[in-house]
Design an enzyme around this catalytic site. Structure first.
Site, PDB file in Angstrom:
ATOM      1  N   ASP A   1      -7.155   9.408   7.325  1.00 16.15           N
ATOM      2  CA  ASP A   1      -6.175   9.478   6.243  1.00 16.15           C
ATOM      3  C   ASP A   1      -4.799   9.811   6.823  1.00 16.15           C
ATOM      4  OD1 ASP A   1      -5.202   9.371   3.738  1.00 16.15           O
ATOM      5  OD2 ASP A   1      -6.201  11.188   3.008  1.00 16.15           O
TER       6      ASP A   1
ATOM      7  N   GLU B   1     -16.913   3.419  11.526  1.00 17.04           N
ATOM      8  CA  GLU B   1     -16.071   4.490  12.065  1.00 17.04           C
ATOM      9  C   GLU B   1     -15.310   5.165  10.925  1.00 17.04           C
ATOM     10  OE1 GLU B   1     -14.092   1.313  14.036  1.00 17.04           O
ATOM     11  OE2 GLU B   1     -12.127   1.974  13.367  1.00 17.04           O
TER      12      GLU B   1
ATOM     13  N   CYS C   1      11.764  -4.465 -27.027  1.00 16.06           N
ATOM     14  CA  CYS C   1      11.173  -3.196 -26.613  1.00 16.06           C
ATOM     15  C   CYS C   1      11.818  -2.719 -25.313  1.00 16.06           C
ATOM     16  CB  CYS C   1       9.666  -3.326 -26.432  1.00 16.06           C
ATOM     17  SG  CYS C   1       8.911  -1.773 -25.921  1.00 16.06           S
TER      18      CYS C   1
ATOM     19  N   CYS D   1       9.507   1.221 -29.362  1.00 13.23           N
ATOM     20  CA  CYS D   1      10.369   0.366 -30.190  1.00 13.23           C
ATOM     21  C   CYS D   1       9.884   0.256 -31.626  1.00 13.23           C
ATOM     22  CB  CYS D   1      10.509  -1.020 -29.560  1.00 13.23           C
ATOM     23  SG  CYS D   1       9.003  -2.004 -29.685  1.00 13.23           S
TER      24      CYS D   1
ATOM     25  N   LYS E   1     -15.633   4.365   0.617  1.00 13.76           N
ATOM     26  CA  LYS E   1     -14.924   5.606   0.294  1.00 13.76           C
ATOM     27  C   LYS E   1     -15.882   6.757   0.030  1.00 13.76           C
ATOM     28  CE  LYS E   1     -10.574   4.338   0.170  1.00 13.76           C
ATOM     29  NZ  LYS E   1      -9.615   4.833  -0.747  1.00 13.76           N
TER      30      LYS E   1
ATOM     31  N   ALA F   1       9.273  11.821 -15.023  1.00 11.21           N
ATOM     32  CA  ALA F   1       9.691  12.143 -16.385  1.00 11.21           C
ATOM     33  C   ALA F   1      10.630  13.353 -16.379  1.00 11.21           C
ATOM     34  CB  ALA F   1       8.464  12.420 -17.247  1.00 11.21           C
TER      35      ALA F   1
ATOM     36  N   CYS G   1       4.192   0.629 -31.451  1.00 18.59           N
ATOM     37  CA  CYS G   1       4.716   0.992 -30.141  1.00 18.59           C
ATOM     38  C   CYS G   1       5.551   2.261 -30.272  1.00 18.59           C
ATOM     39  CB  CYS G   1       5.572  -0.151 -29.592  1.00 18.59           C
ATOM     40  SG  CYS G   1       6.490   0.300 -28.107  1.00 18.59           S
TER      41      CYS G   1
ATOM     42  N   LYS H   1     -12.577   6.471   8.357  1.00 15.44           N
ATOM     43  CA  LYS H   1     -11.286   5.974   7.884  1.00 15.44           C
ATOM     44  C   LYS H   1     -10.338   7.164   7.891  1.00 15.44           C
ATOM     45  CE  LYS H   1      -9.120   3.232   4.262  1.00 15.44           C
ATOM     46  NZ  LYS H   1      -8.021   4.082   3.833  1.00 15.44           N
TER      47      LYS H   1
ATOM     48  N   TYR I   1      -7.635   1.632  16.632  1.00 14.18           N
ATOM     49  CA  TYR I   1      -8.836   0.997  16.054  1.00 14.18           C
ATOM     50  C   TYR I   1      -8.699  -0.502  15.800  1.00 14.18           C
ATOM     51  CZ  TYR I   1      -6.164   2.037  11.775  1.00 14.18           C
ATOM     52  OH  TYR I   1      -5.176   2.142  10.846  1.00 14.18           O
TER      53      TYR I   1
ATOM     54  N   CYS J   1       2.187  -3.820 -27.339  1.00 11.14           N
ATOM     55  CA  CYS J   1       3.366  -3.848 -28.205  1.00 11.14           C
ATOM     56  C   CYS J   1       3.795  -5.298 -28.373  1.00 11.14           C
ATOM     57  CB  CYS J   1       4.472  -3.043 -27.529  1.00 11.14           C
ATOM     58  SG  CYS J   1       6.102  -3.390 -28.167  1.00 11.14           S
TER      59      CYS J   1
HETATM   60  S1  IVH Z   1      -8.911  -1.303  10.124  1.00 13.57           S
HETATM   61  C1  IVH Z   1      -7.707  -5.443   9.162  1.00 13.57           C
HETATM   62  N1  IVH Z   1      -9.857   1.058  10.698  1.00 13.57           N
HETATM   63  O1  IVH Z   1      -6.770   2.097   6.197  1.00 13.57           O
HETATM   64  C2  IVH Z   1      -8.130  -4.058   9.020  1.00 13.57           C
HETATM   65  N2  IVH Z   1      -8.087   0.915   9.122  1.00 13.57           N
HETATM   66  O2  IVH Z   1      -6.821   0.495   3.707  1.00 13.57           O
HETATM   67  C3  IVH Z   1      -7.118  -3.119   9.480  1.00 13.57           C
HETATM   68  N3  IVH Z   1      -7.317   3.079   8.292  1.00 13.57           N
HETATM   69  O3  IVH Z   1      -3.808   0.311   6.606  1.00 13.57           O
HETATM   70  C4  IVH Z   1      -7.451  -1.751   9.267  1.00 13.57           C
HETATM   71  N4  IVH Z   1      -8.692   4.311   9.462  1.00 13.57           N
HETATM   72  O4  IVH Z   1      -3.989   2.571   7.739  1.00 13.57           O
HETATM   73  C5  IVH Z   1      -8.960   0.369   9.960  1.00 13.57           C
HETATM   74  N5  IVH Z   1     -10.743   3.093  11.323  1.00 13.57           N
HETATM   75  C6  IVH Z   1      -9.877   2.402  10.618  1.00 13.57           C
HETATM   76  C7  IVH Z   1      -8.952   3.027   9.754  1.00 13.57           C
HETATM   77  C8  IVH Z   1      -8.076   2.242   9.009  1.00 13.57           C
HETATM   78  C9  IVH Z   1      -7.706   4.314   8.583  1.00 13.57           C
HETATM   79  C10 IVH Z   1      -6.253   2.741   7.322  1.00 13.57           C
HETATM   80  C11 IVH Z   1      -5.181   1.838   7.851  1.00 13.57           C
HETATM   81  C12 IVH Z   1      -5.104   0.679   6.893  1.00 13.57           C
HETATM   82  C13 IVH Z   1      -5.810   1.218   5.717  1.00 13.57           C
HETATM   83  C14 IVH Z   1      -6.476   0.102   4.953  1.00 13.57           C
END
Ligand code: IVH
Length: 730
Positions: A138, A134, A462, A435, A338, A52, A432, A136, A250, A456
């Protein structure tokens, strides 16, 4: 008396009050600020200001130029289509698509996941089913392709099908071996590139220190993930080399020989080959054990030294993974659990209404900026009118917001004790804001209930809907045109150069016919192209980016039917449903004419559409209503003159059931019906829920009833389970 303004700061003076001197100074300032914002956005993957704010700057620049045409600068931002398109890296198509993961947000979701897997595979409760768990990571995912043991290509995930070739940069990452001993001839390993927290802090400090000299290109990164992405996507490999990146393996893509029989053993194999694997990976025999390990990882999270945002569970047995396959873009055999969202408290200054491409009015909270988990948040979604009403959210309130990973932050709670006396109840608009058309709550044909969202009714008139539809048209999973992003689309739309999708494809022709001028560069005082000594027109400075844009557009004159359908922005038809339609009808024209015939709910076309596994009345309505509108048909017809949707590829053209329509009924003994359907789809068959003259095969299990009868009446071929199992083998 108002305080006197500082001499150089004219930014708050309305355009119609600016003196020529002030206007010139403003144009200079704007040129600089916009260029910097473009660089931050396009070259550093790190927006410095909100969309914006950016739009407001550009608009102000344009208005000043309109009022003082003579003052227009040679480097005016309004002459630029945007910053250089990111044709920086070559594209690289993945041999096996790179999938993403579905999310679980609580323990129950994890229990459900395990049950789904058991149900699909037909496993009883006491049969063994192990998972790996395992962290995840980031960061950003990467595919490394080794041929004959040598690293050949490293590519980012991109849209999952095609990524960017970043091989040169990856060679500078210490954790990534360039040669492997004892790997299969073709071997693709996948994993996450990330930066440690310590190194991230140090990098930012360094960038800030250098900022004095070269502030524009050295702004600090918002978080380690952006820092890793920005560092990997550097054109200059020397810069990547100077940035500390790491890699955990992984997963894998194409492999010429199976790696192992279980996920666990495959990861151990990576380790033997010289890759880093995460030390917190564990093999679990039950959901309880998985959840216990989740808590363990969560407890260690703060001391790991790198960011993780959850725990990934994967079915351990690879033959099970194979059978489970995937839906859309996520495997059925894995899920990401998560960590809870991070929260913060701030003041809600104002409630704005945004109008989306389908006319939906979304209330957005403008917040006093606050840091949540390392990211500055100044907007949050308020979902809809009911949400505001239920929580009685008011302008001026102090609120708690939360941000879960990559999801849009949301307002979750109002601290009523802090409410200012003057705060008034929020009244949701019934018009809206863009518009002025009426905004209404539609009735859902499935439930007969009014929708929670207000929309809208302005349709084509619009402006907000029109722009949002165009933005959707060029978005990543639709036309994805190189060099034509949201910003350019908005600018072209505002200037009236692009009104509907087909206009994108006539840009080059219109430029060549001088109907538009995308190179408004290097003009002399009379507004004519500058000439060189010999009187020849000088090539405009931004010629290259305009040519790149035209090339990017031409590349998309042929496109998959699924992307084409998705791009149209039909209500309830996103990527997944677009694919269902593409596969079912085979090509766009068949879909188009079926949609027209299906207007009559008694028609065979309507029944046929509903027979698509996954398509219900609501989706069908969306399609029918879309093609019922003359302006939509016109827009599609214009587009079809410019673009050719390719015939949908049959997933597995060599299989015996490719392109055939199949129905399953009764109880199957060797696999669940769900697995049988998924298998048929993976082999390129269309699975339907009902028998019609179009059905090619009915697979009849035990206790098959009315479907079997109907198939016999219509003369449809009936297969026993054993016959089907033979076909399904491949
Ligand atoms: S497995 C078919 N393992 O999460 C599954 N992904 O939201 C393939 N990521 O694009 C992913 N740690 O970049 C897997 N231990 C882990 C991971 C992992 C991070 C990420 C990965 C993927 C995304 C999926």
């Amino acid at each position: 008396m108002a305080a006197k303004k500082k001499a150089e700061d004219f930014s708050s003076i309305p355009v119609n009050k600016l003196s020529p001197e002030e206007a010139a100074a403003e144009l200079e300032r704007l040129a600089e600020v916009i260029t910097r914002a473009d660089q931050a956005y396009y070259e550093h993957d790190k927006p410095a200001i909100t969309d914006a704010q950016y739009d407001a700057l550009r608009r102000r620049n344009l208005l000043i130029e309109k009022r003082f045409p003579k003052l227009k600068r040679k480097d005016s931002p309004s002459d630029k289509v945007g910053a250089a398109p990111s044709t920086k890296f070559e594209k690289s198509k993945h041999a096996v698509p790179m999938l993403s993961l579905d999310n679980a947000f609580n323990d129950e979701d994890v229990f459900d996941f395990e049950k789904r897997v058991r149900r699909f595979l037909g496993l009883g409760e006491d049969e063994k089913l192990a998972f790996t768990a395992e962290p995840k990571i980031d960061g950003l995912s990467l595919n490394l392709r080794y041929e004959g043991g040598a690293l050949k290509v490293a590519a980012t995930r991109g849209d999952g099908e095609t990524g960017e070739n970043v091989t040169g940069n990856v060679l500078t990452i210490g954790d990534i071996p360039t040669a492997l001993k004892a790997a299969p001839d073709i071997f693709e390993v996948r994993g996450e590139v990330y930066m440690s927290l310590e190194e991230f802090e140090a990098l930012n400090e360094r960038l800030e220190r250098d900022a004095g000299e070269e502030a524009k290109t050295h702004e600090p990164f918002a978080n380690p993930r952006n820092a890793a992405a920005g560092s990997l996507r550097q054109l200059d490999a020397a810069i990547t080399a100077a940035r500390p990146l790491h890699f955990f393996a992984y997963a894998w893509g194409e492999v010429s020989k199976p790696l192992a029989e279980t996920q666990w053993d495959a990861i151990q194999r990576f380790k033997k080959l010289g890759f880093k694997i995460n030390r917190l990976a564990k093999r679990c025999e039950s959901v309880d054990e998985m959840l216990a390990h989740y808590r363990q990882i969560e407890a260690e999270r703060a001391t790991l030294g790198y960011d993780i945002d959850g725990v990934v569970y994967k079915v351990d047995r690879l033959d099970y993974q194979q059978r489970l396959g995937y839906v859309s873009r996520a495997p059925r055999w894995a899920i990401a659990h998560k960590f809870p969202a991070e929260k913060a408290t701030t003041v809600l200054e104002k409630i704005d209404i945004q109008v989306g491409r389908t006319g939906k009015l979304t209330p957005v909270a403008r917040l006093t900026p606050v840091t949540v988990g390392g990211v500055v948040v100044s907007n949050a979604t308020l979902h809809n009118a009911d949400y505001i009403e239920e929580k009685d959210i008011r302008e001026g309130d102090t609120v708690t917001i939360q941000r879960a990973g990559d999801v849009i932050p949301q307002v979750v709670e109002v601290l009523k004790e802090k409410r200012p006396k003057s705060a008034k109840k929020y009244v949701f608009p019934d018009h809206c804001p863009v518009c002025g058309s009426h905004a209404v709550n539609e009735v859902n044909p499935n439930t007969g209930k009014a929708d929670v969202d207000r929309r809208c009714t302005g349709g084509l008139v619009c402006g907000a809907q029109a722009v949002e539809r165009l933005k959707h048209f060029v978005s990543r999973l639709a036309f994805d045109i190189e060099g034509l992003g949201e910003k350019q689309i908005a600018a072209f739309h505002e200037e009236g150069i692009i009104k509907e999708p087909a206009d994108i494809f006539t840009l080059r022709a219109r430029q060549e016919a001088d109907e538009i001028d995308l190179y408004r560069y290097d003009l002399d005082d009379k507004g004519e192209r500058k000439k060189d000594k010999n009187g020849k027109e000088k090539p405009p400075t931004n010629q290259k980016s305009v040519q790149n844009l035209f090339d990017g557009i031409d590349e998309r004159r042929s496109i998959s039917t699924a992307r084409f359908i998705n791009a149209l922005g039909i209500r309830h038809v996103g990527e997944t449903n677009a694919r269902l339609f593409a596969n079912h009808y085979g090509d766009f024209n068949a879909f188009y004419s079926a949609a027209l015939k299906a207007r009559d709910e008694e028609s065979e076309a309507y029944q046929d559409m509903l027979s698509i596994d996954g398509v219900g009345a609501l989706v069908a309505r969306g399609v029918i209503d879309f093609f019922d509108e003359e302006h939509n048909r016109d827009a599609v017809d214009h587009l079809l003159k410019e673009v050719t949707p390719e015939k949908a590829e049959t997933v597995n053209a060599s299989s015996a059931v490719a392109g055939k329509t199949m129905v399953f009924t009764g109880t199957l003994e060797t696999m669940t019906r769900e697995e049988a359907k998924a298998r048929a789809q993976a082999l390129g068959a269309k699975v339907s829920g009902s028998i019609s003259a179009k059905t090619d095969y009915l697979v009849a299990g035990l206790k098959a009833g009315s479907k079997l009868k109907k198939a016999e009446e219509l003369g449809v071929a009936v297969l026993t389970e054993a016959e089907w199992a033979k076909l399904a083998k491949g």
